[in-house]
Every structure is written in structure tokens, then in C-alpha cells.
Design a protein around this motif. Structure first.
Motif, short mmCIF file in Angstrom:
data_model
loop_
_atom_site.label_atom_id
_atom_site.label_comp_id
_atom_site.label_asym_id
_atom_site.label_seq_id
_atom_site.Cartn_x
_atom_site.Cartn_y
_atom_site.Cartn_z
N LEU A 97 0.82 -1.22 0.00
CA LEU A 97 0.00 0.00 0.00
C LEU A 97 0.85 1.27 0.00
O LEU A 97 0.44 2.30 0.52
N THR A 98 2.01 1.19 -0.62
CA THR A 98 2.92 2.35 -0.64
C THR A 98 2.25 3.57 -1.24
O THR A 98 2.42 4.70 -0.77
N GLY A 99 1.44 3.38 -2.29
CA GLY A 99 0.82 4.52 -2.97
C GLY A 99 -0.54 4.91 -2.43
O GLY A 99 -1.16 5.82 -2.97
N ASP A 100 -1.02 4.25 -1.39
CA ASP A 100 -2.34 4.56 -0.85
C ASP A 100 -2.24 5.66 0.20
O ASP A 100 -1.59 5.50 1.23
N ALA A 101 -2.89 6.80 -0.08
CA ALA A 101 -2.75 7.97 0.80
C ALA A 101 -3.33 7.69 2.20
O ALA A 101 -2.77 8.12 3.21
N ARG A 102 -4.46 6.99 2.26
CA ARG A 102 -5.07 6.72 3.56
C ARG A 102 -4.16 5.83 4.41
O ARG A 102 -4.02 6.04 5.61
N TRP A 103 -3.57 4.82 3.79
CA TRP A 103 -2.65 3.95 4.52
C TRP A 103 -1.47 4.76 5.05
O TRP A 103 -1.03 4.58 6.18
N GLN A 104 -0.95 5.66 4.23
CA GLN A 104 0.19 6.47 4.66
C GLN A 104 -0.16 7.35 5.86
O GLN A 104 0.69 7.62 6.71
N ARG A 105 -1.43 7.80 5.93
CA ARG A 105 -1.82 8.65 7.05
C ARG A 105 -2.04 7.86 8.34
O ARG A 105 -1.73 8.35 9.42
N VAL A 106 -2.60 6.65 8.24
CA VAL A 106 -2.94 5.90 9.46
C VAL A 106 -1.84 4.93 9.87
O VAL A 106 -1.82 4.47 11.02
N SER A 107 -0.92 4.57 8.96
CA SER A 107 0.10 3.57 9.29
C SER A 107 1.00 3.96 10.46
O SER A 107 1.36 3.09 11.26
N PRO A 108 1.37 5.26 10.63
CA PRO A 108 2.20 5.58 11.81
C PRO A 108 1.50 5.24 13.13
O PRO A 108 2.14 4.76 14.07
N GLU A 109 0.19 5.48 13.21
CA GLU A 109 -0.53 5.16 14.45
C GLU A 109 -0.59 3.66 14.68
O GLU A 109 -0.47 3.18 15.81
#
Length: 300
Positions: A97-109
Motif C-alpha cells: 500500500l505504498t501509494g495509498d494515501a489513507r494507509w500512509q496517514r494511518v500507518s504511523p498510528e
């Protein structure tokens, strides 16, 4: 008379009737019009900015809602997995999911949740090791000679306690000590000598009840009188697989005979003995009991 007609023919009006040009008035009029135009442009710009701000807020609110949905879908399932499995799965999803914006936003949490669980597990393990170390440092108390090996603890509940039940089962299992047993573990046939140190087990149970009754009570669901087959078999099965007071080749199925007086359905007993999944608090309890077994086991 002649001069008057000539004036009329030329269309010239008398000087007092010609319009006069007022430069100051025109400048003021032009400035007023410009101010009105500037005001209209500014008002239009403010309206456009307001609409853009409202649209941006709508986009941000929708984004927050989408992020919350994704977070709720992923965070708890990740935290429910064992730490190593959660970290491995997180790494795979991060690649996919490298290109998925939502994953990028929630993955740190999500990553912080996994790391927090790992830190909690490390803290529990540290406490376990500390407890085991303290148990190993305690001097071995001398058992009163007049006290029987499997002395019954005082029972305020008027029922058979968990401690007495597991001691009775292990004591019966020890009646086979010295017998040659057939083992088919992992498809390989071999023989071994049955051995289980019932005395060490019983002394360890007495000490656990005396020194850590609250921990045992929590494991049993709030009562020391619980003799549920699941609790009894889980505890004995995990103790046997420690290989502290028994032969490494001892199979759980070779212990079934010791349960038949209390739990006639031996298939259920066999299933419950093999349960391996432990909660953090159960791991702490079993770690403390391992330390007690090491204290009391016979030295060869």
C-alpha cells in the motif's frame, strides 16, 4: 443687424451659454467609480475565498472520517496479533500500500500501537524474569518431617481446591514412576522410563498458594475452589511441557489415567492438556511456578 445674423449662421452661441469643463469633478467621479469597482472585486474575492475554505474543510472532514474508518478496521486486528506476526504483516502491507494515501496517514498510528504492545510485553517479561530471579535466590525451606507430602491446604470454601486437585492428579501419575513406556512422538518409536517428581510439584503448589494466592486466584477466575477441567488440564499440561520435574520424553497421553477418577471424558482431557496459547498474566504465573519447581525438584 448684419452682425447678428452672421453669428446665427455660424452657430456660435454667446460665451455665457457654452458648457464649461470641470477637471476636478471628473477626477472625483473617476476615483469614486474606481473605489466602487475595487469594492466589488474585493467582495467577490472574499466570497470566493470563503467558498474555497468551506470546500477545504469539507475535504478535510471527509478525509478524517475515511482515516478513522480505516484505522478502526486495522488497528485492533493488528494489536490482537502476536507482536512478531503483527510486525511482519505490517511490513508486508506497507509494501503493498505504498501509494495509498489513507494507509500512509494511518500507518504511523498502527505502527505505534504495535510497538506499544511490544514494550508492554517486554515489561511483563522483565517482571517475570525478576520474579523468577527472586524465587531462585530464596533459601529452600525445610519441610516439616511430620507433614505428609500432599497435605491438604485449609479450605475456607468447603470444597476441593484447585491446588488439591492438581496435587492429587500428579501424585497418582507418579505411581507409574520407573515403568518403561512406549513413545511414538513425531512418528519415531522409542521407550523411556516414566518419571515425574510429585513431591516437588506438591511443595511448589503449597508455596504458590501461600505466597502468591492472588495471582492464582486471578488465573482461576476469582476462586481458589475452581476445578474446571480446562483450568486443571491447562495448568498440568503446561507444567509437564516445561520438562522440569519429568522426563523429556513423557507424553501427555501417558498421563490420562491420572485424570479418570475426576474427569471421565478422557478425550476432553486430552484436548485441554494440549492447549498452548497463554495470556500475559498466565505466562507470569507459569514462570513463577517454574521457579518454585526448580527450587524443590530432586537434584540428580
Amino acid at each position: 443687424m448684419y452682425s447678428m445674423k452672421r453669428q446665427d449662421l455660424n452657430g456660435d452661441a454667446p460665451k455665457e451659454q457654452q458648457p464649461t469643463y470641470n477637471e476636478q469633478y471628473h477626477l472625483e467621479l473617476e476615483a469614486s467609480l474606481r473605489n466602487q469597482i475595487d469594492g466589488l472585486l474585493l467582495e467577490n474575492s472574499d466570497l470566493r475565498s470563503q467558498r474555497e475554505a468551506e470546500m477545504q474543510r469539507h475535504i478535510e472532514n471527509q478525509q478524517q472520517h475515511d482515516d478513522e474508518v480505516v484505522r478502526n478496521m486495522l488497528l485492533n486486528p493488528f494489536c490482537d496479533l502476536p507482536t512478531s506476526e503483527a510486525a511482519h504483516t505490517f511490513g508486508q502491507m506497507a509494501i503493498l500500500l505504498t501509494g495509498d494515501a489513507r494507509w500512509q496517514r494511518v500507518s504511523p498510528e498502527i505502527h505505534r500501537g504495535i510497538m506499544e504492545k511490544a514494550r508492554l510485553q517486554d515489561s511483563i517479561n522483565s517482571k517475570l524474569l525478576e520474579s523468577m530471579g527472586k524465587l531462585m535466590e530464596r533459601p529452600t525451606p525445610e519441610a516439616p518431617k511430620e507433614q505428609p507430602m500432599a497435605a491438604v491446604q485449609p479450605q475456607s470454601c468447603g470444597e476441593v481446591t484447585f491446588c488439591q486437585r492438581v496435587k492429587d492428579i500428579i501424585t497418582k501419575a507418579a505411581t507409574k514412576n520407573g515403568q518403561r513406556m512406549q513413545s511414538r512422538a513425531k512418528g519415531h518409536e522409542r521407550t523411556y522410563t516414566f518419571r515425574i517428581d510429585a513431591e516437588a510439584f506438591c511443595r511448589a503448589m503449597d508455596t504458590l498458594l501461600r505466597e502468591d494466592a492472588s495471582m492464582l486466584e486471578e488465573f482461576l477466575g476469582g476462586t481458589l475452589c475452581s476445578t474446571q477441567v480446562g483450568k486443571v488440564c491447562f495448568f498440568i499440561g503446561r507444567v509437564v511441557e516445561m520438562h522440569v520435574i519429568n522426563d523429556d520424553n513423557l507424553q501427555l497421553t501417558d498421563l490420562l489415567f491420572a485424570f479418570e477418577d475426576y474427569y471421565p471424558n478422557l478425550q476432553t482431557v486430552k484436548t485441554k492438556l494440549s492447549v498452548k496459547e497463554c495470556s500475559p498474566s498466565q505466562k507470569v504465573l507459569l514462570g513463577v511456578f517454574r521457579g518454585l519447581l526448580n527450587r524443590y525438584k530432586k537434584r540428580e
